[in-house]
Motif scaffolding. Structure first.
Motif, PDB file in Angstrom:
ATOM      1  N   MET A  20       0.831  -1.211   0.000  1.00  0.00           N
ATOM      2  CA  MET A  20       0.000   0.000   0.000  1.00  0.00           C
ATOM      3  C   MET A  20       0.863   1.257   0.000  1.00  0.00           C
ATOM      4  O   MET A  20       0.539   2.240  -0.668  1.00  0.00           O
ATOM      5  N   ILE A  21       1.959   1.238   0.734  1.00  0.00           N
ATOM      6  CA  ILE A  21       2.850   2.399   0.783  1.00  0.00           C
ATOM      7  C   ILE A  21       3.509   2.613  -0.578  1.00  0.00           C
ATOM      8  O   ILE A  21       3.542   3.729  -1.089  1.00  0.00           O
ATOM      9  N   VAL A  22       4.020   1.559  -1.175  1.00  0.00           N
ATOM     10  CA  VAL A  22       4.666   1.671  -2.484  1.00  0.00           C
ATOM     11  C   VAL A  22       3.659   2.149  -3.533  1.00  0.00           C
ATOM     12  O   VAL A  22       3.999   2.973  -4.397  1.00  0.00           O
ATOM     13  N   ALA A  23       2.425   1.687  -3.442  1.00  0.00           N
ATOM     14  CA  ALA A  23       1.395   2.089  -4.405  1.00  0.00           C
ATOM     15  C   ALA A  23       1.135   3.595  -4.376  1.00  0.00           C
ATOM     16  O   ALA A  23       0.643   4.161  -5.357  1.00  0.00           O
ATOM     17  N   ARG A  24       1.476   4.246  -3.283  1.00  0.00           N
ATOM     18  CA  ARG A  24       1.251   5.687  -3.155  1.00  0.00           C
ATOM     19  C   ARG A  24       2.404   6.518  -3.728  1.00  0.00           C
ATOM     20  O   ARG A  24       2.353   7.748  -3.699  1.00  0.00           O
ATOM     21  N   ILE A  25       3.424   5.863  -4.255  1.00  0.00           N
ATOM     22  CA  ILE A  25       4.565   6.591  -4.810  1.00  0.00           C
ATOM     23  C   ILE A  25       4.471   6.552  -6.336  1.00  0.00           C
ATOM     24  O   ILE A  25       4.604   5.483  -6.936  1.00  0.00           O
ATOM     25  N   PRO A  26       4.230   7.697  -6.950  1.00  0.00           N
ATOM     26  CA  PRO A  26       4.140   7.724  -8.419  1.00  0.00           C
ATOM     27  C   PRO A  26       5.424   7.190  -9.055  1.00  0.00           C
ATOM     28  O   PRO A  26       6.537   7.538  -8.649  1.00  0.00           O
ATOM     29  N   GLY A  27       5.254   6.322 -10.046  1.00  0.00           N
ATOM     30  CA  GLY A  27       6.394   5.780 -10.771  1.00  0.00           C
ATOM     31  C   GLY A  27       7.025   4.552 -10.142  1.00  0.00           C
ATOM     32  O   GLY A  27       7.964   4.000 -10.683  1.00  0.00           O
ATOM     33  N   TRP A  28       6.538   4.139  -8.974  1.00  0.00           N
ATOM     34  CA  TRP A  28       7.044   2.930  -8.334  1.00  0.00           C
ATOM     35  C   TRP A  28       6.019   1.821  -8.526  1.00  0.00           C
ATOM     36  O   TRP A  28       4.812   2.061  -8.449  1.00  0.00           O
ATOM     37  N   ARG A  29       6.501   0.594  -8.750  1.00  0.00           N
ATOM     38  CA  ARG A  29       5.583  -0.548  -8.847  1.00  0.00           C
ATOM     39  C   ARG A  29       6.238  -1.783  -8.236  1.00  0.00           C
ATOM     40  O   ARG A  29       7.457  -1.915  -8.237  1.00  0.00           O
ATOM     41  N   ILE A  30       5.394  -2.660  -7.734  1.00  0.00           N
ATOM     42  CA  ILE A  30       5.866  -3.901  -7.114  1.00  0.00           C
ATOM     43  C   ILE A  30       6.320  -4.862  -8.211  1.00  0.00           C
ATOM     44  O   ILE A  30       5.564  -5.161  -9.131  1.00  0.00           O
ATOM     45  N   VAL A  98      21.057   1.574   1.682  1.00  0.00           N
ATOM     46  CA  VAL A  98      21.010   3.040   1.629  1.00  0.00           C
ATOM     47  C   VAL A  98      20.479   3.634   2.921  1.00  0.00           C
ATOM     48  O   VAL A  98      20.597   4.834   3.144  1.00  0.00           O
ATOM     49  N   GLY A  99      19.864   2.798   3.766  1.00  0.00           N
ATOM     50  CA  GLY A  99      19.356   3.315   5.022  1.00  0.00           C
ATOM     51  C   GLY A  99      18.552   2.290   5.786  1.00  0.00           C
ATOM     52  O   GLY A  99      18.376   1.152   5.350  1.00  0.00           O
ATOM     53  N   TYR A 100      18.089   2.716   6.950  1.00  0.00           N
ATOM     54  CA  TYR A 100      17.273   1.894   7.826  1.00  0.00           C
ATOM     55  C   TYR A 100      16.024   2.680   8.195  1.00  0.00           C
ATOM     56  O   TYR A 100      16.096   3.878   8.478  1.00  0.00           O
ATOM     57  N   VAL A 101      14.879   1.972   8.199  1.00  0.00           N
ATOM     58  CA  VAL A 101      13.612   2.573   8.611  1.00  0.00           C
ATOM     59  C   VAL A 101      12.943   1.626   9.600  1.00  0.00           C
ATOM     60  O   VAL A 101      12.804   0.432   9.325  1.00  0.00           O
ATOM     61  N   HIS A 102      12.547   2.179  10.746  1.00  0.00           N
ATOM     62  CA  HIS A 102      11.722   1.408  11.674  1.00  0.00           C
ATOM     63  C   HIS A 102      10.393   1.167  10.971  1.00  0.00           C
ATOM     64  O   HIS A 102       9.847   2.073  10.328  1.00  0.00           O
ATOM     65  N   LYS A 103       9.862  -0.029  11.068  1.00  0.00           N
ATOM     66  CA  LYS A 103       8.632  -0.363  10.347  1.00  0.00           C
ATOM     67  C   LYS A 103       7.480   0.596  10.657  1.00  0.00           C
ATOM     68  O   LYS A 103       6.678   0.894   9.777  1.00  0.00           O
ATOM     69  N   ASP A 104       7.419   1.090  11.886  1.00  0.00           N
ATOM     70  CA  ASP A 104       6.349   2.031  12.243  1.00  0.00           C
ATOM     71  C   ASP A 104       6.485   3.373  11.533  1.00  0.00           C
ATOM     72  O   ASP A 104       5.516   4.125  11.449  1.00  0.00           O
ATOM     73  N   ASP A 105       7.679   3.683  11.035  1.00  0.00           N
ATOM     74  CA  ASP A 105       7.943   4.989  10.425  1.00  0.00           C
ATOM     75  C   ASP A 105       7.947   4.971   8.903  1.00  0.00           C
ATOM     76  O   ASP A 105       8.217   5.992   8.274  1.00  0.00           O
ATOM     77  N   LEU A 106       7.652   3.827   8.302  1.00  0.00           N
ATOM     78  CA  LEU A 106       7.713   3.693   6.844  1.00  0.00           C
ATOM     79  C   LEU A 106       6.620   4.523   6.181  1.00  0.00           C
ATOM     80  O   LEU A 106       5.433   4.326   6.449  1.00  0.00           O
ATOM     81  N   THR A 107       7.031   5.462   5.347  1.00  0.00           N
ATOM     82  CA  THR A 107       6.095   6.312   4.603  1.00  0.00           C
ATOM     83  C   THR A 107       6.605   6.486   3.176  1.00  0.00           C
ATOM     84  O   THR A 107       7.807   6.317   2.915  1.00  0.00           O
ATOM     85  N   SER A 109       7.069   9.295   1.581  1.00  0.00           N
ATOM     86  CA  SER A 109       8.043  10.387   1.505  1.00  0.00           C
ATOM     87  C   SER A 109       9.403   9.961   2.055  1.00  0.00           C
ATOM     88  O   SER A 109      10.448  10.344   1.504  1.00  0.00           O
ATOM     89  N   LEU A 110       9.429   9.183   3.116  1.00  0.00           N
ATOM     90  CA  LEU A 110      10.703   8.717   3.669  1.00  0.00           C
ATOM     91  C   LEU A 110      11.411   7.782   2.687  1.00  0.00           C
ATOM     92  O   LEU A 110      12.627   7.872   2.496  1.00  0.00           O
ATOM     93  N   LEU A 111      10.663   6.912   2.027  1.00  0.00           N
ATOM     94  CA  LEU A 111      11.270   6.028   1.028  1.00  0.00           C
ATOM     95  C   LEU A 111      11.871   6.831  -0.117  1.00  0.00           C
ATOM     96  O   LEU A 111      13.001   6.576  -0.536  1.00  0.00           O
ATOM     97  N   ARG A 112      11.118   7.795  -0.619  1.00  0.00           N
ATOM     98  CA  ARG A 112      11.648   8.627  -1.713  1.00  0.00           C
ATOM     99  C   ARG A 112      12.917   9.355  -1.270  1.00  0.00           C
ATOM    100  O   ARG A 112      13.870   9.471  -2.029  1.00  0.00           O
ATOM    101  N   GLU A 113      12.931   9.851  -0.051  1.00  0.00           N
ATOM    102  CA  GLU A 113      14.100  10.560   0.470  1.00  0.00           C
ATOM    103  C   GLU A 113      15.314   9.636   0.577  1.00  0.00           C
ATOM    104  O   GLU A 113      16.420   9.998   0.174  1.00  0.00           O
ATOM    105  N   LEU A 114      15.126   8.434   1.118  1.00  0.00           N
ATOM    106  CA  LEU A 114      16.246   7.498   1.278  1.00  0.00           C
ATOM    107  C   LEU A 114      16.788   7.018  -0.056  1.00  0.00           C
ATOM    108  O   LEU A 114      17.997   6.930  -0.246  1.00  0.00           O
ATOM    109  N   VAL A 115      15.883   6.691  -0.964  1.00  0.00           N
ATOM    110  CA  VAL A 115      16.315   6.132  -2.240  1.00  0.00           C
ATOM    111  C   VAL A 115      16.836   7.229  -3.153  1.00  0.00           C
ATOM    112  O   VAL A 115      17.844   7.045  -3.832  1.00  0.00           O
ATOM    113  N   GLY A 116      16.200   8.381  -3.144  1.00  0.00           N
ATOM    114  CA  GLY A 116      16.666   9.497  -3.964  1.00  0.00           C
ATOM    115  C   GLY A 116      16.978   9.071  -5.372  1.00  0.00           C
ATOM    116  O   GLY A 116      16.209   8.374  -6.004  1.00  0.00           O
ATOM    117  N   GLY A 117      18.128   9.429  -5.847  1.00  0.00           N
ATOM    118  CA  GLY A 117      18.550   9.056  -7.185  1.00  0.00           C
ATOM    119  C   GLY A 117      19.397   7.806  -7.202  1.00  0.00           C
ATOM    120  O   GLY A 117      20.020   7.504  -8.189  1.00  0.00           O
TER     121      GLY A 117
END
Length: 130
Positions: A20-30, A98-107, A109-117
């Motif tokens: 569900m989180i990935v589905a909310r990121i334009p241009g990302w797909r499972i 590229v980074g670590y995210v606590h499962k409760d904090d996964l969003t 915007s945070l994924l886009r920020e960590l992955v960046g380019g």
């Protein structure tokens, strides 16, 4: 640019949340999902981003991350767990993620920020993993 994502977690409920989180990121797909470290390594081909649980049956997420990055050095792996960052195993900072995210904090915007380019272009040393 489309980013393909592999979700790796042994808990089906969390994989559902991650979808569900990935589905909310334009241009990302499972691309695929995996429930173990071995499955992650087998299914990572073609993944630009891997959401990797640390605690997995078989090989753990840290070892799976290393194996994936040996084969696909341009993949952006984000480690996930319920551990507090200061309680992570020391090797988490050295596995190439590229980074670590606590499962409760996964969003999204945070994924886009960590992955960046990073995905598909090579990854600089992780800055978000303690």
């Amino acid at each position: 640019m489309e980013r393909t994502v592999l979700i790796v977690d042994d808990q089906p409920l969390f994989r559902s949340v991650a979808r569900m989180i990935v589905a909310r990121i334009p241009g990302w797909r499972i691309l695929a999902e995996a429930a173990s470290g071995e499955e992650a390594v087998d299914r990572a081909a073609g993944a630009a981003v891997v959401l990797m649980d640390i605690n997995l049956p078989g090989i753990d997420g840290i070892a799976a991350t290393r194996r994936i990055l040996e084969r696909q050095p341009g993949t952006a792996v984000v480690l996930l767990s319920t551990y507090a960052a200061e309680d992570l195993p020391a090797e988490a900072a050295r596995c190439g993620a590229v980074g670590y995210v606590h499962k409760d904090d996964l969003t999204p915007s945070l994924l886009r920020e960590l992955v960046g380019g990073a995905a598909g272009t090579g990854i600089s040393p992780p800055t978000a993993v303690p």
